[in-house]
Design an enzyme around this catalytic site. Structure first.
Site, PDB file in Angstrom:
ATOM      1  N   SER A 596       0.848  -1.185   0.000  1.00 50.34           N
ATOM      2  CA  SER A 596       0.000   0.000   0.000  1.00 50.34           C
ATOM      3  C   SER A 596       0.890   1.243   0.000  1.00 50.34           C
ATOM      4  O   SER A 596       1.664   1.444  -0.928  1.00 50.34           O
ATOM      5  CB  SER A 596      -0.958  -0.037   1.187  1.00 50.34           C
ATOM      6  OG  SER A 596      -1.995   0.891   1.028  1.00 50.34           O
ATOM      7  N   ASP A 687      -9.734  -3.944  -5.425  1.00 53.98           N
ATOM      8  CA  ASP A 687      -9.212  -3.043  -4.402  1.00 53.98           C
ATOM      9  C   ASP A 687      -9.809  -1.651  -4.591  1.00 53.98           C
ATOM     10  O   ASP A 687      -9.693  -1.062  -5.668  1.00 53.98           O
ATOM     11  CB  ASP A 687      -7.683  -2.982  -4.504  1.00 53.98           C
ATOM     12  CG  ASP A 687      -7.030  -2.305  -3.318  1.00 53.98           C
ATOM     13  OD1 ASP A 687      -7.707  -1.545  -2.613  1.00 53.98           O
ATOM     14  OD2 ASP A 687      -5.823  -2.534  -3.111  1.00 53.98           O
ATOM     15  N   HIS A 719      -8.335  -4.884  -1.031  1.00 59.10           N
ATOM     16  CA  HIS A 719      -7.066  -4.308  -0.604  1.00 59.10           C
ATOM     17  C   HIS A 719      -6.291  -5.250   0.303  1.00 59.10           C
ATOM     18  O   HIS A 719      -5.058  -5.248   0.298  1.00 59.10           O
ATOM     19  CB  HIS A 719      -7.341  -2.986   0.121  1.00 59.10           C
ATOM     20  CG  HIS A 719      -6.110  -2.177   0.375  1.00 59.10           C
ATOM     21  ND1 HIS A 719      -5.335  -1.671  -0.636  1.00 59.10           N
ATOM     22  CD2 HIS A 719      -5.521  -1.777   1.542  1.00 59.10           C
ATOM     23  CE1 HIS A 719      -4.321  -0.990  -0.125  1.00 59.10           C
ATOM     24  NE2 HIS A 719      -4.411  -1.043   1.191  1.00 59.10           N
TER      25      HIS A 719
END
Length: 750
Positions: A596, A687, A719
């Site tokens: 991320s 996501d 995600h």
């Protein structure tokens, strides 16, 4: 096979992006449309190419998966936590992907010893299954539980599930009597975190807007159609998320509104669930606060941690019926201590904070004078307050208070632990009247441990330590702290863990360097069974605690965001350089991993300091930040302006973000793209936080300059990656096999 081994090359369809007079041509923005068959075909080609290129790792992947599986106690049971008249827990069964949520009745009002079984993980006597996630997940490739709450009398269950990976949940209700019947109530497209009010007549939940922002709180009356639900609060400011909950005391319903830097809380007496919520403190830009209810001397008080003029936060107390009135200082600001939160119970409070880069917990009894909290002042505090104690408020104890706690001690007592590196924090503590505090403890070498602290005596009771099957011996492993020096002279903490019989510091070993560095998130010491597959192959696992995280306090975060974001990247490079200079590793044996915002970190470092690394693994990576943050219509964009800056309106922010964006700074280098080591990007089609298109475009751009990246896309995940523990283990095994190969570690282990 030859066709498969040719990297997929998406068509170039130039799109111009013009901001602040700067013209950028984006050849691959068309890949954003995941409903386009051509886009899906390209993503499938990327998966096929990656599978072919990693075929030589298939045996190693399977070996690591089996190692994880064989070290894990597959049939297991969590430590029950009591709420009301029941003990609640979850358990797993060998061969099943998901948890089973259960309860058993408490023996009586004084029963605070959790029921135990043998080590088999078998159901407890008298067990009632509340929700079997395996049953709910049948027929779905993805499954996630987003809400789970019970009425105060324990007669009904609220649960919400997502079967797409897009974090939109459907709420359902279930009777917990013998019938187990499903209520007719069905509420779709909600955010996580729905709750019942104490009466069980109403439930409160949030819905999201088109940008996936929880923006409206609703009240639903059980037994009615969702179309009749009442919107009780909507947040017009696109920077703010909403959440709804209930204080542990069940005295107040709570609505919290928060951006990355500002918060506001509303309370409603839960005895009047159709009433109007009242603001505790009106929002003030840059001020964050959290509210906790306690009862001191028979009066309702609110404990508030806040950063108004206190960058590391301070703790104050206010009257619940006049929260904007006089404040009583409990813990003043301390530049060395970051206060993270306080939890209130009937008889005590628990404080969580950070000092010296590690999380801490301290306990104070409420008794009759919760406001009396002692602390050694810093020099700054002493100059501000001549006394050595924070203001104290003495209140005459009632007869009941005196009998319950004849010698109240409301001084904060920090819990001490022996290891150099550790993590401690509050566990599940749902009951207002509980006499014990559930804690979670771990380190890089100590498996996750559940403790109950008996507050009255200070006794610690070990309830469970994560089982590690096989021959795991923590004595064979070492953890330690190192410090690197950044370009500006700042000392950057590094955590190391390794097997001391396989690694000799000073003799370069294959090393995995992990980092995150955003949102004030701290990467604290923690045990992980999958990581043993790296350590037992002679690898060192290192964490770079770079600025942008929260490890060293609030300023550590502030100096790694917005126009100081590059500090995160140069810190990570400084840590790599330190590990190489100290001969802990070498540039041909050092791999980097981040996910991320950590994917942005490793993507930026790949452009800045590729020479230090033999590979980069970017998991759901935020590698096209400027394109995303420029588009307010995309999920979460406006919310993120407080973290990264607003490049749409601020030319300086635009230029700064463009200077570090991994996608926009891919370059040829002195030897073409060959200066980039192997790169693996892993992403998910559904996501909603970091869209798959970012790593897809990044990989295409890297290939343009001659680099050799791989892209793996989960086609039915969000995600957090794939759902289900076995699927997650296989995904972890795939990534670890690639990392072992890129680091040149021995593939077969010992």
């Amino acid at each position: 096979m030859g066709r498969v081994l040719t990297p997929p090359v998406p068509k170039k369809r130039p799109i111009e992006r013009v901001h602040h007079g700067d013209v950028v041509v984006d050849d691959y923005e068309w890949l954003r449309d995941k409903d386009d068959p051509e886009v899906l075909a390209h993503l499938h080609e990327e998966n096929a190419f990656t599978k072919a290129r990693t075929e030589h790792l298939a045996i190693l992947q399977e070996q690591i998966f089996e190692e994880i599986k064989h070290r894990t106690k597959e049939t297991d049971l969590s430590v029950p936590a009591r709420e009301g008249d029941w003990w609640y827990y979850s358990r797993t069964v060998e061969g099943q992907q998901y948890a089973i949520h259960c309860r058993v009745p408490a023996a009586g009002p004084d029963d605070w010893e959790p029921p135990v079984t043998d080590d088999s993980g078998a159901p407890l006597p008298g067990e009632q299954i509340l929700l079997d996630d395996n049953v709910e997940a049948e027929g779905h490739e993805f499954y996630a539980l987003g809400s789970f709450d019970l009425t105060a009398d324990g007669r009904a269950l609220l649960y919400a599930v997502d079967v797409e990976g897009d974090e939109r949940y459907t709420i359902r209700l279930r009777s917990l009597d013998a019938s187990g019947r499903e209520f007719s109530d069905v509420i779709e497209n909600t955010a996580a975190g729905a709750v019942f009010d104490p009466s069980g007549r109403y439930l409160f939940y949030a819905t999201v807007d088109e940008a996936w922002r929880p923006d409206t709180i609703w009240r639903h009356e059980v037994g009615t159609e969702a179309s009749a639900d009442v919107a009780i609060f909507s947040e017009p400011d696109e920077r703010f998320w909403l959440g709804v909950g209930l204080t542990r005391s069940r005295k107040y319903l709570v609505i919290e509104a928060g951006s990355n830097i500002t918060s506001e809380t509303r309370l409603l007496d839960a005895s009047d669930p159709t009433g109007t919520f009242a603001v505790v403190w009106p929002r003030k830009d840059g001020v964050e606060y959290d509210v906790e209810h306690v009862v001191a001397g028979g009066r309702d008080r609110l404990l508030i941690t806040h950063n108004d003029g206190a960058v590391n936060f301070e703790l104050v107390s206010v009257a619940a019926d006049d929260p904007q009135g006089p404040r009583r200082m409990l813990l003043p600001h301390n530049p060395e201590v970051r206060i993270e939160g306080v939890d209130g119970f009937r008889d005590f409070v628990a404080l969580e904070y950070r000092r010296d880069g590690l999380p801490r917990v301290a306990i104070a009894k409420v008794a009759t004078s919760v406001e009396r909290v002692e602390e050694r002042p810093t020099q700054e505090d002493a100059s501000r307050n001549r006394e050595t104690e924070v203001e104290r408020v003495e209140e005459r104890p009632t007869e009941e208070d005196a009998s319950r706690n004849p010698e109240p001690d409301d001084t904060l007592h920090e819990l001490a632990f022996d290891e150099e590196l550790f993590s401690v924090g509050l566990g599940g503590n749902p009951d207002w009247a509980q006499p014990t505090l559930r804690l979670g403890y771990t380190s890089f070498v100590t498996p996750s441990t559940v403790l109950d602290l008996v507050v009255a005596t200070g006794e610690r009771k070990l309830r469970k330590r994560q089982a590690v099957l096989g021959d795991y011996d923590p004595a064979r492993y070492a953890q330690r702290r190192e410090w690197a020096v950044a370009d500006d002279g700042t000392r950057i903490p590094i955590s190391l863990v390794y097997r001391h019989d396989l690694v000799t510091l000073g003799e370069p070993a294959p090393t995995l360097l992990y980092g995150y560095g955003a949102y004030e998130y701290s990467v604290d010491p923690g045990f992980a069974i999958p990581r043993l597959s790296l350590l037992d192959r002679g690898m060192v696992f290192a964490v770079a605690h770079v600025r942008g995280g929260g490890e060293m306090g609030r300023l550590w975060y502030e100096h790694g965001k917005k126009l100081e974001k590059r500090n995160s990247f140069t810190d990570f490079a400084a840590v790599a350089r330190h590990l190489i200079d100290e001969e802990i590793t070498a540039s041909d044996r050092l791999v980097a991993h981040g996910g991320s915002a950590g994917g942005l970190l490793v993507g930026a470092v790949a452009n800045l300091a590729a020479k230090y690394f033999s590979g980069f693994l970017a998991d759901v990576p935020f590698v096209d930040p400027l394109t995303s943050i420029l588009d307010p219509s995309l999920p979460l964009t406006v919310i993120e302006w407080d973290e990264w800056g607003n490049p749409l309106d601020d030319e300086e922010v635009y230029a700064y973000m463009k200077s570090y964006s991994p996608l926009e700074n891919v370059h040829d280098g002195a030897h073409g793209g060959r200066h980039y080591p192997p790169i693996l990007a892993v992403t998910s089609l559904n996501d909603t936080r970091v869209l798959y298109v970012e790593p897809a475009k990044w990989v295409a751009r890297l290939r343009e300059v001659g680099a050799d990246p791989l892209l793996k896309i989960e086609m039915a995940a969000g995600h957090g990656g794939v759902s289900g523990r076995y699927s997650a283990w296989r995904e972890r095994a795939f990534m670890y096999a690639w990392l072992i190969d890129a680091a040149g570690a021995h593939p077969s282990g010992e």
